[in-house]
Design a protein around this motif. Structure first.
Motif, PDB file in Angstrom:
ATOM      1  N   ALA A 150      -1.872  -8.938  -2.994  1.00 56.61           N
ATOM      2  CA  ALA A 150      -0.419  -8.475  -2.770  1.00 56.61           C
ATOM      3  C   ALA A 150      -0.381  -7.060  -2.748  1.00 56.61           C
ATOM      4  CB  ALA A 150       0.387  -9.360  -3.246  1.00 56.61           C
ATOM      5  N   LEU A 151      -1.038  -6.411  -4.050  1.00 50.20           N
ATOM      6  CA  LEU A 151      -0.931  -5.073  -4.372  1.00 50.20           C
ATOM      7  C   LEU A 151      -1.609  -4.285  -3.600  1.00 50.20           C
ATOM      8  CD1 LEU A 151      -0.278  -3.019  -6.572  1.00 50.20           C
ATOM      9  CD2 LEU A 151      -2.246  -3.352  -7.771  1.00 50.20           C
ATOM     10  N   THR A 152      -2.766  -4.785  -2.859  1.00 45.52           N
ATOM     11  CA  THR A 152      -3.653  -4.160  -1.765  1.00 45.52           C
ATOM     12  C   THR A 152      -2.705  -3.921  -0.643  1.00 45.52           C
ATOM     13  OG1 THR A 152      -5.580  -5.062  -2.557  1.00 45.52           O
ATOM     14  CG2 THR A 152      -5.808  -4.303  -0.224  1.00 45.52           C
ATOM     15  N   VAL A 153      -1.763  -4.858  -0.046  1.00 47.42           N
ATOM     16  CA  VAL A 153      -1.196  -4.586   1.054  1.00 47.42           C
ATOM     17  C   VAL A 153      -0.172  -3.820   0.721  1.00 47.42           C
ATOM     18  CG1 VAL A 153       0.891  -6.005   2.341  1.00 47.42           C
ATOM     19  CG2 VAL A 153      -1.466  -7.247   1.697  1.00 47.42           C
ATOM     20  N   LEU A 154       0.640  -3.734  -0.211  1.00 50.93           N
ATOM     21  CA  LEU A 154       1.789  -2.841  -0.679  1.00 50.93           C
ATOM     22  C   LEU A 154       1.005  -1.383  -0.866  1.00 50.93           C
ATOM     23  CD1 LEU A 154       3.661  -4.677  -3.494  1.00 50.93           C
ATOM     24  CD2 LEU A 154       4.244  -4.288  -1.255  1.00 50.93           C
ATOM     25  N   ARG A 155      -0.059  -1.019  -1.282  1.00 48.26           N
ATOM     26  CA  ARG A 155      -0.765   0.176  -1.291  1.00 48.26           C
ATOM     27  C   ARG A 155      -0.824   0.842  -0.143  1.00 48.26           C
ATOM     28  NH1 ARG A 155      -1.926   4.119  -0.503  1.00 48.26           N
ATOM     29  NH2 ARG A 155      -3.240   5.688  -1.420  1.00 48.26           N
ATOM     30  N   MET A 156      -1.632  -0.070   0.871  1.00 45.23           N
ATOM     31  CA  MET A 156      -1.822   0.378   2.209  1.00 45.23           C
ATOM     32  C   MET A 156      -0.365   0.647   2.916  1.00 45.23           C
ATOM     33  SD  MET A 156      -4.915  -2.025   3.694  1.00 45.23           S
ATOM     34  CE  MET A 156      -4.243  -3.286   3.459  1.00 45.23           C
ATOM     35  N   LEU A 157       0.678   0.118   2.808  1.00 42.90           N
ATOM     36  CA  LEU A 157       1.795   0.231   3.379  1.00 42.90           C
ATOM     37  C   LEU A 157       2.536   1.424   2.823  1.00 42.90           C
ATOM     38  CD1 LEU A 157       3.340  -3.394   3.873  1.00 42.90           C
ATOM     39  CD2 LEU A 157       2.274  -1.830   5.624  1.00 42.90           C
ATOM     40  N   CYS A 158       2.223   1.723   1.764  1.00 43.97           N
ATOM     41  CA  CYS A 158       2.767   3.132   1.135  1.00 43.97           C
ATOM     42  C   CYS A 158       2.152   4.216   1.944  1.00 43.97           C
ATOM     43  CB  CYS A 158       2.213   3.103  -0.167  1.00 43.97           C
ATOM     44  SG  CYS A 158       3.240   2.209  -1.696  1.00 43.97           S
ATOM     45  N   ASP A 159       1.028   4.083   2.962  1.00 41.16           N
ATOM     46  CA  ASP A 159       0.630   5.168   3.541  1.00 41.16           C
ATOM     47  C   ASP A 159       1.234   5.134   4.778  1.00 41.16           C
ATOM     48  OD1 ASP A 159      -1.322   5.940   1.818  1.00 41.16           O
ATOM     49  OD2 ASP A 159      -2.968   4.744   2.277  1.00 41.16           O
ATOM     50  N   GLY A 160       1.865   4.094   5.215  1.00 42.03           N
ATOM     51  CA  GLY A 160       2.957   4.142   6.438  1.00 42.03           C
ATOM     52  C   GLY A 160       2.636   2.749   6.998  1.00 42.03           C
ATOM     53  N   PRO A 161       3.678   2.491   7.826  1.00 43.20           N
ATOM     54  CA  PRO A 161       3.939   0.980   8.682  1.00 43.20           C
ATOM     55  C   PRO A 161       2.558   0.656   9.390  1.00 43.20           C
ATOM     56  CG  PRO A 161       5.567   2.506   9.095  1.00 43.20           C
ATOM     57  CD  PRO A 161       4.691   3.341   8.480  1.00 43.20           C
ATOM     58  N   MET A 162       2.321  -0.638   9.125  1.00 46.91           N
ATOM     59  CA  MET A 162       1.054  -1.324   9.791  1.00 46.91           C
ATOM     60  C   MET A 162       1.129  -2.575  10.051  1.00 46.91           C
ATOM     61  SD  MET A 162      -1.831  -0.584   7.340  1.00 46.91           S
ATOM     62  CE  MET A 162      -1.590   0.985   6.767  1.00 46.91           C
ATOM     63  N   TYR A 182      -2.671 -12.866   5.651  1.00 42.34           N
ATOM     64  CA  TYR A 182      -1.350 -13.096   6.296  1.00 42.34           C
ATOM     65  C   TYR A 182      -0.200 -13.742   5.284  1.00 42.34           C
ATOM     66  CZ  TYR A 182      -3.037 -11.404  10.786  1.00 42.34           C
ATOM     67  OH  TYR A 182      -3.129 -10.653  11.906  1.00 42.34           O
ATOM     68  N   ASN A 183      -0.877 -14.896   4.660  1.00 38.90           N
ATOM     69  CA  ASN A 183       0.081 -15.591   3.817  1.00 38.90           C
ATOM     70  C   ASN A 183       0.749 -14.650   2.658  1.00 38.90           C
ATOM     71  OD1 ASN A 183      -0.463 -18.012   4.942  1.00 38.90           O
ATOM     72  ND2 ASN A 183      -2.060 -18.567   3.407  1.00 38.90           N
ATOM     73  N   SER A 184      -0.202 -13.467   2.307  1.00 38.26           N
ATOM     74  CA  SER A 184       0.354 -12.681   1.104  1.00 38.26           C
ATOM     75  C   SER A 184       1.411 -11.751   1.891  1.00 38.26           C
ATOM     76  CB  SER A 184      -0.690 -11.694   0.742  1.00 38.26           C
ATOM     77  OG  SER A 184      -0.371 -10.729  -0.288  1.00 38.26           O
ATOM     78  N   VAL A 185       1.155 -11.326   3.029  1.00 44.48           N
ATOM     79  CA  VAL A 185       2.241 -10.518   4.053  1.00 44.48           C
ATOM     80  C   VAL A 185       3.519 -11.364   4.087  1.00 44.48           C
ATOM     81  CG1 VAL A 185       2.769  -9.786   6.213  1.00 44.48           C
ATOM     82  CG2 VAL A 185       0.642  -8.971   5.231  1.00 44.48           C
ATOM     83  N   ASP A 186       3.368 -12.615   4.184  1.00 45.16           N
ATOM     84  CA  ASP A 186       4.604 -13.566   4.483  1.00 45.16           C
ATOM     85  C   ASP A 186       5.452 -13.597   3.219  1.00 45.16           C
ATOM     86  OD1 ASP A 186       4.222 -14.147   7.036  1.00 45.16           O
ATOM     87  OD2 ASP A 186       3.002 -15.961   6.683  1.00 45.16           O
ATOM     88  N   ARG A 187       4.464 -13.906   1.994  1.00 49.74           N
ATOM     89  CA  ARG A 187       5.239 -13.807   0.751  1.00 49.74           C
ATOM     90  C   ARG A 187       6.055 -12.725   0.330  1.00 49.74           C
ATOM     91  NH1 ARG A 187       0.647 -17.128  -0.393  1.00 49.74           N
ATOM     92  NH2 ARG A 187      -0.705 -15.414  -1.133  1.00 49.74           N
ATOM     93  N   LEU A 188       5.246 -11.515   0.722  1.00 49.22           N
ATOM     94  CA  LEU A 188       5.946 -10.162   0.208  1.00 49.22           C
ATOM     95  C   LEU A 188       7.156  -9.914   0.899  1.00 49.22           C
ATOM     96  CD1 LEU A 188       2.796  -7.964   0.081  1.00 49.22           C
ATOM     97  CD2 LEU A 188       4.291  -8.713  -1.788  1.00 49.22           C
ATOM     98  N   ALA A 189       7.234 -10.415   2.400  1.00 47.47           N
ATOM     99  CA  ALA A 189       8.341 -10.363   3.119  1.00 47.47           C
ATOM    100  C   ALA A 189       9.660 -11.164   2.746  1.00 47.47           C
ATOM    101  CB  ALA A 189       7.977 -10.763   4.779  1.00 47.47           C
ATOM    102  N   ALA A 190       9.089 -12.144   2.379  1.00 47.30           N
ATOM    103  CA  ALA A 190      10.125 -13.162   1.621  1.00 47.30           C
ATOM    104  C   ALA A 190      10.913 -12.552   0.385  1.00 47.30           C
ATOM    105  CB  ALA A 190       9.376 -14.746   1.476  1.00 47.30           C
ATOM    106  N   ARG A 191       9.957 -11.914  -0.315  1.00 49.47           N
ATOM    107  CA  ARG A 191      10.694 -11.326  -1.416  1.00 49.47           C
ATOM    108  C   ARG A 191      11.300 -10.028  -1.453  1.00 49.47           C
ATOM    109  NH1 ARG A 191       5.766 -11.559  -6.200  1.00 49.47           N
ATOM    110  NH2 ARG A 191       7.491 -10.354  -6.931  1.00 49.47           N
ATOM    111  N   GLY A 192      11.243  -9.568  -0.241  1.00 50.97           N
ATOM    112  CA  GLY A 192      11.905  -8.571   0.138  1.00 50.97           C
ATOM    113  C   GLY A 192      10.994  -7.158  -0.269  1.00 50.97           C
ATOM    114  N   LEU A 193       9.826  -7.213  -0.517  1.00 45.41           N
ATOM    115  CA  LEU A 193       9.044  -6.116  -0.912  1.00 45.41           C
ATOM    116  C   LEU A 193       8.460  -5.448   0.305  1.00 45.41           C
ATOM    117  CD1 LEU A 193       7.085  -7.775  -3.977  1.00 45.41           C
ATOM    118  CD2 LEU A 193       9.307  -6.466  -3.888  1.00 45.41           C
ATOM    119  N   ILE A 194       8.243  -6.134   1.368  1.00 41.87           N
ATOM    120  CA  ILE A 194       8.206  -5.489   2.902  1.00 41.87           C
ATOM    121  C   ILE A 194       8.974  -5.894   3.812  1.00 41.87           C
ATOM    122  CG2 ILE A 194       5.531  -5.310   2.324  1.00 41.87           C
ATOM    123  CD1 ILE A 194       5.056  -7.422   3.948  1.00 41.87           C
TER     124      ILE A 194
END
Length: 205
Positions: free
Chosen positions: A9-21, A47-59
């Motif tokens: 999850a931290l990896t996903v957030l780190r990459m999205l800090c560089d821009g949308p993808m 993909y599961n991590s992305v879904d969970r982050l979206a559900a928590r409002g982090l992405i």
């Protein structure tokens, strides 16, 4: 209380800090920057991590599109809450000590369940694998540096190389101690896993 962010999850957030993808692009970048050396990544887990982050409002979703017959792709961006959560989790990881229990340590704790000569062969096998692993990590690290990847994005690989090197030297030392009699347990009392007849066999061999 929300669970701490997983490494993925931290990896996903780190990459999205560089821009949308979209997640597929995330997979590509994970390989490009060798993040998979530091974080265990599978297609489904990402993909599961992305879904969970979206559900928590982090992405959150930026757009959803479809290119011809290809599957629909959703582009995500990090929210302010997600950026803050990533920074907080990273600070915890860098500053806190987490007790780990590597399997090799477990094996060393119970080493006297095997005869010394068998342990020696196991260590020779491990030594060969460590040499191969160290060479691979060092080669990947050098290649990324030559491609212009900044060193601060490769610190996890530096740590992996150093861990490999330290363990390699330690295993070499154990092998040398066993070969020269500085480490032994042949004269120990028998155990349920190493009965007396096995010990006698070692003494007569």
């Amino acid at each position: 209380m929300a669970k701490p962010l997983t490494p993925l999850a931290l990896t996903v957030l780190r990459m999205l800090c560089d821009g949308p993808m979209h997640p597929y692009e995330m997979q590509q970048r994970i390989r490009q920057y060798a993040y998979d050396h530091a974080v265990k990544v599978t297609h489904g887990a990402l993909y599961n991590s992305v879904d969970r982050l979206a559900a928590r409002g982090l992405i959150e979703t930026v757009e959803t599109s479809r290119d011809g017959r290809r599957p629909e792709r959703t582009v995500y961006t990090v929210t302010d809450a997600g950026r803050g959560a990533a920074q907080m989790r990273l600070a915890e990881i860098l500053s806190e000590l987490n007790e780990e229990f590597p399997l090799f340590g477990t094996g060393l704790a119970f080493v006297n369940l095997l005869p010394e000569d068998e342990v020696l062969q196991c260590l020779f096998t491990r030594l060969s694998k460590l040499e191969f692993l160290l060479a691979g990590h060092q080669s990947a690290y050098d290649s990324l540096l030559k491609r212009g990847i900044p060193r601060h994005k490769l610190l996890d690989m530096e740590l992996a190389v150093e861990h490999n090197r330290v363990e390699l030297e330690y295993v070499r030392g154990l092998i040398d101690d066993l070969q020269h009699g500085r480490l032994n347990w042949a004269d120990e009392s028998p155990t349920a896993c190493r009965p007396q007849n096995e010990l006698r066999h070692e003494e007569n061999s």
